[in-house]
Motif scaffolding. Structure first.
Motif, mmCIF file in Angstrom:
data_model
loop_
_atom_site.group_PDB
_atom_site.id
_atom_site.type_symbol
_atom_site.label_atom_id
_atom_site.label_comp_id
_atom_site.label_asym_id
_atom_site.label_seq_id
_atom_site.Cartn_x
_atom_site.Cartn_y
_atom_site.Cartn_z
ATOM 1 N N ASN A 167 0.832 -1.208 0.000
ATOM 2 C CA ASN A 167 0.000 0.000 0.000
ATOM 3 C C ASN A 167 0.866 1.257 0.000
ATOM 4 O OD1 ASN A 167 -2.737 -0.657 -0.223
ATOM 5 N ND2 ASN A 167 -2.946 -1.112 1.952
ATOM 6 N N ASP A 171 0.833 -0.024 -4.742
ATOM 7 C CA ASP A 171 0.332 -1.214 -5.446
ATOM 8 C C ASP A 171 -0.844 -1.782 -4.644
ATOM 9 O OD1 ASP A 171 -0.063 -3.426 -7.007
ATOM 10 O OD2 ASP A 171 2.031 -4.121 -6.931
ATOM 11 N N HIS A 172 -1.979 -1.110 -4.733
ATOM 12 C CA HIS A 172 -3.107 -1.431 -3.856
ATOM 13 C C HIS A 172 -3.760 -2.766 -4.192
ATOM 14 C CE1 HIS A 172 -2.654 2.535 -2.204
ATOM 15 N NE2 HIS A 172 -2.841 3.098 -3.382
ATOM 16 N N GLN A 173 -3.784 -3.128 -5.458
ATOM 17 C CA GLN A 173 -4.384 -4.415 -5.823
ATOM 18 C C GLN A 173 -3.571 -5.568 -5.253
ATOM 19 O OE1 GLN A 173 -7.414 -4.913 -7.596
ATOM 20 N NE2 GLN A 173 -7.052 -6.923 -6.696
ATOM 21 N N ALA A 175 -1.649 -5.346 -2.683
ATOM 22 C CA ALA A 175 -1.839 -5.272 -1.228
ATOM 23 C C ALA A 175 -3.122 -5.978 -0.821
ATOM 24 C CB ALA A 175 -1.871 -3.817 -0.773
ATOM 25 N N ALA A 176 -4.195 -5.762 -1.603
ATOM 26 C CA ALA A 176 -5.472 -6.432 -1.313
ATOM 27 C C ALA A 176 -5.314 -7.947 -1.400
ATOM 28 C CB ALA A 176 -6.549 -5.962 -2.286
ATOM 29 N N GLN A 198 -10.099 -1.747 2.161
ATOM 30 C CA GLN A 198 -9.481 -0.437 2.039
ATOM 31 C C GLN A 198 -8.550 -0.403 0.817
ATOM 32 O OE1 GLN A 198 -6.719 0.648 5.141
ATOM 33 N NE2 GLN A 198 -7.147 2.819 4.910
ATOM 34 N N SER A 199 -7.782 -1.460 0.619
ATOM 35 C CA SER A 199 -6.866 -1.513 -0.514
ATOM 36 C C SER A 199 -7.622 -1.580 -1.832
ATOM 37 C CB SER A 199 -5.929 -2.725 -0.381
ATOM 38 O OG SER A 199 -5.132 -2.615 0.775
ATOM 39 N N ALA A 202 -8.853 1.814 -2.611
ATOM 40 C CA ALA A 202 -7.769 2.685 -3.082
ATOM 41 C C ALA A 202 -7.333 2.337 -4.499
ATOM 42 C CB ALA A 202 -6.569 2.589 -2.135
ATOM 43 N N ALA A 203 -7.566 1.076 -4.896
ATOM 44 C CA ALA A 203 -7.145 0.632 -6.228
ATOM 45 C C ALA A 203 -8.083 1.104 -7.326
ATOM 46 C CB ALA A 203 -7.057 -0.896 -6.264
#
Length: 380
Positions: A167, A171-173, A175-176, A198-199, A202-203
């Motif tokens: 995150n 790289d939010h995806q 991170a998810a 949340q991630s 954000a993505a």
């Protein structure tokens, strides 16, 4: 020595191929700080760090074998050294061979050591701040090391920390995905699902986050679709609302903690010194848990050696572990930290039924020769 220093509060696997390629290009030294090279540390291959860490484990536990351990530890230590020897050979010769036939004990030691290194790297590069050119590369290195450790021996905490790092890197995806894996390992703990949501939020493209709320349904549907793709689960509106409220609460708590926290930054410890302290601490911890108290005391500074006799040291350790039914067998280093000019290293020591800790304190953190000037026994 300032006596106050002693009294402070303690605050796999496709990658085998990558390891082999590295080893074909360069012979790794058998030491904990396997990344002591001329290029910046953040540009070192994570595979090289992992390989060097495994080699160091083999050396460390072979030395324990030579010194001798109690009868109730000998069989496990022999098993561990044999397993690490196999892994070390495979890194050089047969990278396609999986770790499936290695014992849980061997996997656990390897994963713990690599994750411990990841903790040191992440703390160091976060301390540099985003303006430093090595900041991003260092966090990528730490995230990769957590992934390596989890590949060997699954651990929800490591995947959680990896998600936080990803995150930070934007790289939010990914991170998810990491938080989703943490949730899967933990048996579906809601806290990891909140971080995952949340991630995923954000993505989403910025066009889906209109402050007027006009695209709220599109955003929720996109998050719902992402959760479905990753977990195979259909998320209801009620579950989305619950997770959103939990996420808002977490965010408020984190912001309050940052605002309320007044921390005086300690001296900056160079990365090579952190690695050196961590290795020194692990080695000393194993001397103590194996009963080699006199050898451990050779690592004390003169004043502390006169303060803590061999008999008192033995009594302190035995009192700390008296409620365990099995011998302490593993040592895991956290990232070193500094309080009032004194470097501290927290070493978690564990048996089959309990977890305790030994914190070693060093007064002169910049000295080349490390000497222990204090010990805190037990967990915080």
């Amino acid at each position: 020595m300032d006596s106050d220093c002693r009294q402070k509060e303690k605050p796999a696997q496709s990658w085998l191929i990558e390891l082999t390629i590295f080893k074909m290009a360069s012979t790794l030294p058998l030491c904990f700080d396997c990344v002591s090279m001329t290029k910046p540390e953040s540009h070192i291959s994570a595979a090289a760090v992992a390989a060097g860490t495994i080699q160091n484990l083999l050396l460390l536990h072979t030395e324990r074998q030579k010194r001798g351990v109690s009868a109730d530890k000998k069989a496990k230590l022999d098993e561990l050294v044999a397993g690490l020897g196999i892994v070390n050979e495979r890194l050089s010769i047969h990278p396609e061979t999986a770790f499936a036939d290695l014992t849980p004990l061997c996997k656990s030691h390897m994963a713990d050591a690599i994750a411990s290194k990841a903790e040191i790297y992440q703390d160091h590069y976060r301390g540099l701040g985003g303006a430093d050119p090595d900041y991003r590369n260092g966090l990528v290195l730490a995230a990769r090391l957590f992934e390596y450790a989890n590949d060997i021996n699954e651990n929800q905490t490591w995947m959680h920390w990896r998600g936080l790092l990803l995150n930070e890197l934007g790289d939010h995806q990914a991170a998810a995905d990491s938080f989703g894996k943490a949730s899967e390992i933990s048996g579906g703990k809601d806290i990891y699902q909140v971080f995952q949501m949340q991630s995923l939020s954000a993505a989403q493209p910025s066009t889906s986050k209109n402050e007027s709320g006009q695209d709220a349904d599109a955003l929720l549907n996109s998050i719902r679709a992402s959760v479905k793709a990753i977990t195979g689960m259909d998320i209801s509106d009620e579950e989305l609302q619950t997770m959103a409220r939990a996420n808002d609460l977490l965010q408020e708590r984190f912001e309050e903690a940052v605002d309320d926290e007044v921390v005086e930054a300690g001296p900056f410890l160079p990365l090579d010194q952190q690695l050196k302290i961590a290795q020194f601490g692990v080695e000393t911890a194993y001397l103590i848990v194996d009963g080699h108290y006199e050898e451990a005391r050779k690592r004390f500074g003169a004043s502390f050696k006169s303060d803590l006799s061999l008999q008192d040291m033995k009594a302190e350790y035995e009192e700390m572990t008296s409620y365990s039914e099995t011998p302490m067998e593993t040592a895991y280093a956290m990232a070193p930290y500094v309080v009032d000019g004194c470097a501290h290293i927290y070493i978690a020591v564990q048996s089959d039924d309990i977890s305790e800790a030994i914190t070693f304190i060093f007064n002169h953190v910049e000295e080349k020769k490390l000497e222990i000037e204090g010990i805190d026994w037990g967990r915080p």
